[in-house]
Design a protein around this motif. Structure first.
Motif, PDB file in Angstrom:
ATOM      1  N   CYS A  85      22.625 -18.096  11.473  1.00  0.00           N
ATOM      2  CA  CYS A  85      22.936 -19.061  10.430  1.00  0.00           C
ATOM      3  C   CYS A  85      23.760 -20.186  11.048  1.00  0.00           C
ATOM      4  CB  CYS A  85      23.705 -18.410   9.281  1.00  0.00           C
ATOM      5  SG  CYS A  85      24.122 -19.571   7.948  1.00  0.00           S
ATOM      6  N   ALA A  86      23.267 -21.413  10.909  1.00  0.00           N
ATOM      7  CA  ALA A  86      23.980 -22.587  11.391  1.00  0.00           C
ATOM      8  C   ALA A  86      24.477 -23.354  10.171  1.00  0.00           C
ATOM      9  CB  ALA A  86      23.064 -23.461  12.244  1.00  0.00           C
ATOM     10  N   PRO A  87      25.789 -23.327   9.882  1.00  0.00           N
ATOM     11  CA  PRO A  87      26.306 -24.010   8.688  1.00  0.00           C
ATOM     12  C   PRO A  87      26.057 -25.503   8.747  1.00  0.00           C
ATOM     13  CG  PRO A  87      27.920 -22.486   9.602  1.00  0.00           C
ATOM     14  CD  PRO A  87      26.832 -22.604  10.611  1.00  0.00           C
ATOM     15  N   SER A  88      25.860 -26.083   7.590  1.00  0.00           N
ATOM     16  CA  SER A  88      25.574 -27.507   7.498  1.00  0.00           C
ATOM     17  C   SER A  88      26.774 -28.320   7.965  1.00  0.00           C
ATOM     18  CB  SER A  88      25.237 -27.861   6.050  1.00  0.00           C
ATOM     19  OG  SER A  88      25.055 -29.255   5.901  1.00  0.00           O
ATOM     20  N   GLY A  89      26.502 -29.354   8.768  1.00  0.00           N
ATOM     21  CA  GLY A  89      27.520 -30.279   9.203  1.00  0.00           C
ATOM     22  C   GLY A  89      28.407 -29.781  10.318  1.00  0.00           C
ATOM     23  N   ARG A  90      28.052 -28.667  10.950  1.00  0.00           N
ATOM     24  CA  ARG A  90      28.911 -28.110  11.993  1.00  0.00           C
ATOM     25  C   ARG A  90      28.109 -27.941  13.294  1.00  0.00           C
ATOM     26  NH1 ARG A  90      32.235 -23.077   9.780  1.00  0.00           N
ATOM     27  NH2 ARG A  90      33.482 -23.606  11.624  1.00  0.00           N
ATOM     28  N   LEU A  91      28.851 -27.847  14.398  1.00  0.00           N
ATOM     29  CA  LEU A  91      28.258 -27.634  15.710  1.00  0.00           C
ATOM     30  C   LEU A  91      28.260 -26.141  16.014  1.00  0.00           C
ATOM     31  CD1 LEU A  91      27.185 -28.531  18.464  1.00  0.00           C
ATOM     32  CD2 LEU A  91      29.552 -28.963  19.178  1.00  0.00           C
ATOM     33  N   THR A  92      27.064 -25.568  16.101  1.00  0.00           N
ATOM     34  CA  THR A  92      26.902 -24.142  16.353  1.00  0.00           C
ATOM     35  C   THR A  92      26.287 -23.945  17.732  1.00  0.00           C
ATOM     36  OG1 THR A  92      26.573 -23.695  14.000  1.00  0.00           O
ATOM     37  CG2 THR A  92      25.840 -22.013  15.547  1.00  0.00           C
TER      38      THR A  92
ATOM     39  N   ASP B 181      33.130 -23.998  24.253  1.00  0.00           N
ATOM     40  CA  ASP B 181      34.500 -24.199  23.800  1.00  0.00           C
ATOM     41  C   ASP B 181      34.611 -25.360  22.812  1.00  0.00           C
ATOM     42  OD1 ASP B 181      37.222 -23.296  24.011  1.00  0.00           O
ATOM     43  OD2 ASP B 181      37.645 -25.241  24.953  1.00  0.00           O
ATOM     44  N   ARG B 182      33.632 -26.290  22.827  1.00  0.00           N
ATOM     45  CA  ARG B 182      33.650 -27.419  21.904  1.00  0.00           C
ATOM     46  C   ARG B 182      32.943 -27.095  20.581  1.00  0.00           C
ATOM     47  NH1 ARG B 182      36.525 -28.826  25.470  1.00  0.00           N
ATOM     48  NH2 ARG B 182      36.924 -30.967  26.194  1.00  0.00           N
ATOM     49  N   ALA B 183      32.268 -25.974  20.500  1.00  0.00           N
ATOM     50  CA  ALA B 183      31.503 -25.631  19.294  1.00  0.00           C
ATOM     51  C   ALA B 183      32.432 -25.158  18.184  1.00  0.00           C
ATOM     52  CB  ALA B 183      30.469 -24.552  19.612  1.00  0.00           C
ATOM     53  N   ASP B 184      32.044 -25.442  16.932  1.00  0.00           N
ATOM     54  CA  ASP B 184      32.804 -24.941  15.788  1.00  0.00           C
ATOM     55  C   ASP B 184      32.678 -23.427  15.667  1.00  0.00           C
ATOM     56  OD1 ASP B 184      33.646 -27.518  14.926  1.00  0.00           O
ATOM     57  OD2 ASP B 184      31.655 -27.867  14.103  1.00  0.00           O
ATOM     58  N   ARG B 185      31.503 -22.916  15.994  1.00  0.00           N
ATOM     59  CA  ARG B 185      31.290 -21.477  15.956  1.00  0.00           C
ATOM     60  C   ARG B 185      30.245 -21.117  16.999  1.00  0.00           C
ATOM     61  NH1 ARG B 185      27.348 -19.521  12.077  1.00  0.00           N
ATOM     62  NH2 ARG B 185      28.864 -17.998  11.331  1.00  0.00           N
TER      63      ARG B 185
ATOM     64  N   THR C   2      38.661 -22.449  28.749  1.00  0.00           N
ATOM     65  CA  THR C   2      38.415 -23.806  29.231  1.00  0.00           C
ATOM     66  C   THR C   2      39.520 -24.739  28.808  1.00  0.00           C
ATOM     67  OG1 THR C   2      37.137 -24.255  27.265  1.00  0.00           O
ATOM     68  CG2 THR C   2      35.928 -23.484  29.152  1.00  0.00           C
ATOM     69  N   PHE C   3      39.607 -25.891  29.471  1.00  0.00           N
ATOM     70  CA  PHE C   3      40.642 -26.872  29.183  1.00  0.00           C
ATOM     71  C   PHE C   3      40.253 -27.707  27.977  1.00  0.00           C
ATOM     72  CE2 PHE C   3      43.062 -26.010  32.861  1.00  0.00           C
ATOM     73  CZ  PHE C   3      42.164 -25.625  33.836  1.00  0.00           C
ATOM     74  N   GLU C   4      41.235 -28.289  27.332  1.00  0.00           N
ATOM     75  CA  GLU C   4      40.985 -29.093  26.140  1.00  0.00           C
ATOM     76  C   GLU C   4      40.377 -30.440  26.490  1.00  0.00           C
ATOM     77  OE1 GLU C   4      41.162 -28.314  23.050  1.00  0.00           O
ATOM     78  OE2 GLU C   4      41.830 -26.298  23.468  1.00  0.00           O
ATOM     79  N   GLU C   5      40.757 -31.012  27.619  1.00  0.00           N
ATOM     80  CA  GLU C   5      40.281 -32.338  27.980  1.00  0.00           C
ATOM     81  C   GLU C   5      39.632 -32.286  29.366  1.00  0.00           C
ATOM     82  OE1 GLU C   5      41.218 -33.958  24.438  1.00  0.00           O
ATOM     83  OE2 GLU C   5      40.139 -34.866  26.098  1.00  0.00           O
TER      84      GLU C   5
END
Length: 624
Positions: free
Chosen positions: A356-363, A538-542, A610-613
């Protein structure tokens, strides 16, 4: 229909229930062109058939020393020759037009079917068969469709000439009327055998070609194991099989060709012998004998068209059957109807895997088997292998949506995307929402060095958008091609964007920047990324982790790294046992405890976190 009017605005809906039905449908859809060819064919064949009568009248006039009839015969002969030339010229034009338009119609139908089915086409039909149908088979289909009108004109001419001979000279005319149908049908029983032998030859030639290409492709490996002679011997045997099959096929076709010469010759000998016998008895005049002789000799020309239509049908029937099999394919729910065209949005859900990939999010989706990931990516694009397994978008099965709505809603970028030749501006000129500018997409995909390389590789081009790409982007590296394809997908700005390993060929610094650019540019849009890269994860919402084709864990990258050994094994390339040994003791105890007694996972950084930037990566490398 004229050739300059191609392609057809609408090629129509074919009758793909069988090969013969498809051929008949094609014939009916260009009926006007067939009638034109028939009219010119009748003029041409009638002129050819009239020549013997003009010659007979001229010979009889010379025997009777009649100048008036000789002049009349000469005038008729000149008129017939002019009619023959005009009819032959325009018959050829009409026949070629019918051939090309029939082949073009089938090619348009095949292209439309390929566009409708997309990646599902090659799962149902072998890609080689699709190529064969769209190249060689369409020519054979067009041959039969155009030959049908010429055969009709030839058959009408044969019937009229035979009837005319019976009226003109009954004694000889009856012999011709009985002998011509026998000639027309004599070789028909041999055609199926000849066709089967030709099919065997083509099949063996295809296998030999496949063996040769495989041998050349693996030549380095074969040399390493000393297998060149083994495969060379295999190719020799395959080549000899092709030669023997070709000889057997040629023998049958040569027999048919010999009969086409022998049988008309025997009929001609019989007519002449019987005619001489009647002439001696005074029952036939010299001019009549010459006319009948000439008619029988020229009947061989329309008789060849009878043989041609039989051969054309023998070759086109299997071709039409293959084309009908491809054209009969449908999307999973097309036969049951579809919903009215509308924009659909919402969560993207795959009932087969539970994704399930929620709407409006990066999965982000992690799967240890690349083949399973590729099939899932295709399924998310609406290409379900069978009815009932369709992916749902906002609760609506994608297979129930009209194709246009489904394509606007979901865009799938393959692992190996194709870049067509042309300028960069043309590459990014795709159907889009208009909310994402090409420059913003190029920046998000980190294409700065690609633009510089395109300008340097082009002459007199200052604007990178006017730089030309070679076929499939062969002048670019794999990472550059990936980034341009990603920019093209970002410009399209679909409601749901599915990316299959979009950064597998780029370095870590660029990958980190792409991950952040993708997240920023696709904010508020549904994005699904198939990857095992920690920078993207690491950049994904889920993050959704699939094991053996089923969702087994959902969370953030850092949570799954701490709590799911199988996930960590895929992401870090460790074995599952190694991942379990490196797992903190308290976490292992929590995993072994009942679910209600498990403690919350400790918030401690993992060594692979992973690093934030992206800039922090550069600082670490500089320090090192």
């Amino acid at each position: 229909m004229r050739i300059q009017d191609l392609p057809f605005p609408d090629p129509g809906v074919p009758d793909a229930r069988s090969g013969p039905r498809l051929l008949w449908w094609l014939f009916g859809n260009q009926l006007s062109g067939q009638l034109v060819a028939l009219a010119w064919g009748l003029l041409h064949f009638a002129s050819v058939a009239a020549l013997p009568f003009c010659v007979g009248v001229a010979v009889q006039a010379a025997v009777d020393r009649s100048g008036e009839r000789l002049a009349l015969a000469g005038g008729l002969l000149a008129l017939v020759c002019v009619s023959n030339a005009v009819g032959d010229t325009f018959l050829h034009r009409a026949a070629v037009t019918n051939w090309i338009t029939a082949a073009a119609r089938v090619q348009q139908l095949l292209a439309r079917k390929a566009a409708d089915l997309g990646a599902a086409l090659t799962r149902r039909v072998a890609a080689g068969e699709v190529v064969t149908v769209s190249t060689g088979d369409v020519e054979k289909i067009g041959w039969f469709v155009e030959a049908l009108s010429r055969f009709t004109a030839a058959a009408v001419t044969i019937v009229l000439v035979s009837a005319g001979l019976v009226v003109y000279q009954p004694a000889l005319g009856v012999v011709v009327a009985v002998g011509v149908p026998v000639l027309a049908c004599a070789v028909l029983p041999l055609l199926p055998h000849a066709t089967r032998r030709a099919d065997v030859q083509r099949a063996k030639a295809g296998r030999a070609t496949e063996l040769a290409s495989d041998t050349v492709a693996g030549l380095r490996v074969l040399r390493g194991i000393g297998g060149e002679e083994l495969f060379l011997e295999r190719y020799r045997r395959a080549s000899q099989e092709v030669r023997h099959a070709a000889v057997r096929s040629a023998r049958m076709w040569s027999l048919i060709a010999a009969l086409q010469v022998l049988l008309p010759g025997l009929l001609l000998i019989g007519v002449v012998a019987y005619g001489v016998h009647l002439a001696r008895q005074g029952r036939v005049e010299v001019g009549e004998l010459v006319a009948v002789y000439s008619s029988v000799m020229l009947l061989g020309y329309p008789l060849r068209h009878v043989m041609e239509i039989a051969m054309a049908y023998s070759f086109s029937k299997p071709s039409a059957r293959r084309a009908a099999r491809v054209l009969a394919l449908e999307r999973a729910m097309d036969a049951e109807g579809s919903l009215p065209g509308q924009s659909v949005s919402g969560d993207l859900y795959d009932p087969e895997t539970g994704l399930c990939a929620p709407s409006g999010r990066l999965t982000a989706v992690v799967c240890g088997d690349p083949d399973v990931a590729g099939r899932l990516a295709e399924r998310l694009g609406g290409h379900a292998p069978q009815p009932g397994a369709s992916v749902l978008l906002g609760g609506v099965p994608l297979d129930e949506l009209p194709l246009e709505s489904a394509r606007e809603a979901v865009l799938v970028q393959d692992k190996d995307p194709v870049l067509l030749s042309g300028t960069l501006r043309e590459l990014l000129d795709v159907p889009a929402s208009g909310k994402v500018e090409p420059q913003a997409a190029l920046e998000a995909a980190q294409c700065g060095d690609v633009l510089a390389a395109l300008v340097q590789g082009s002459l007199d081009v200052r604007d990178p958008m006017d730089a030309r790409l070679t076929e499939r982007g062969r002048s670019l590296s794999g990472g550059q091609r990936q980034r341009l394809a990603l920019a093209r997908s970002l410009v399209a700005d679909p409601e749901v964007l599915v990316l299959d390993e979009p950064t597998s060929a780029v370095d870590s610094h660029t990958e980190a920047r792409i991950a952040q650019g993708l997240r920023d540019l696709r904010s508020g849009r549904t994005t699904v990324v198939f990857t095992s890269s920690p920078l993207l994860l690491d950049r994904a919402d889920r993050v959704v982790f699939l094991h053996e084709g089923t969702v087994v864990a959902v969370g953030t990258h850092r949570e799954l790294v701490r709590t799911e050994p199988r996930y960590r094994a895929v992401v870090t390339r460790e074995t599952e046992d190694e991942a379990r040994l490196e797992e903190p003791r308290d976490t292992r105890e929590d995993r072994a405890a009942p679910p209600e007694d498990r403690a919350a996972p400790p918030e401690v950084p993992h060594r692979l976190e992973t690093f934030e930037e992206p800039e922090e990566l550069e600082e670490i490398e500089e320090t090192a």
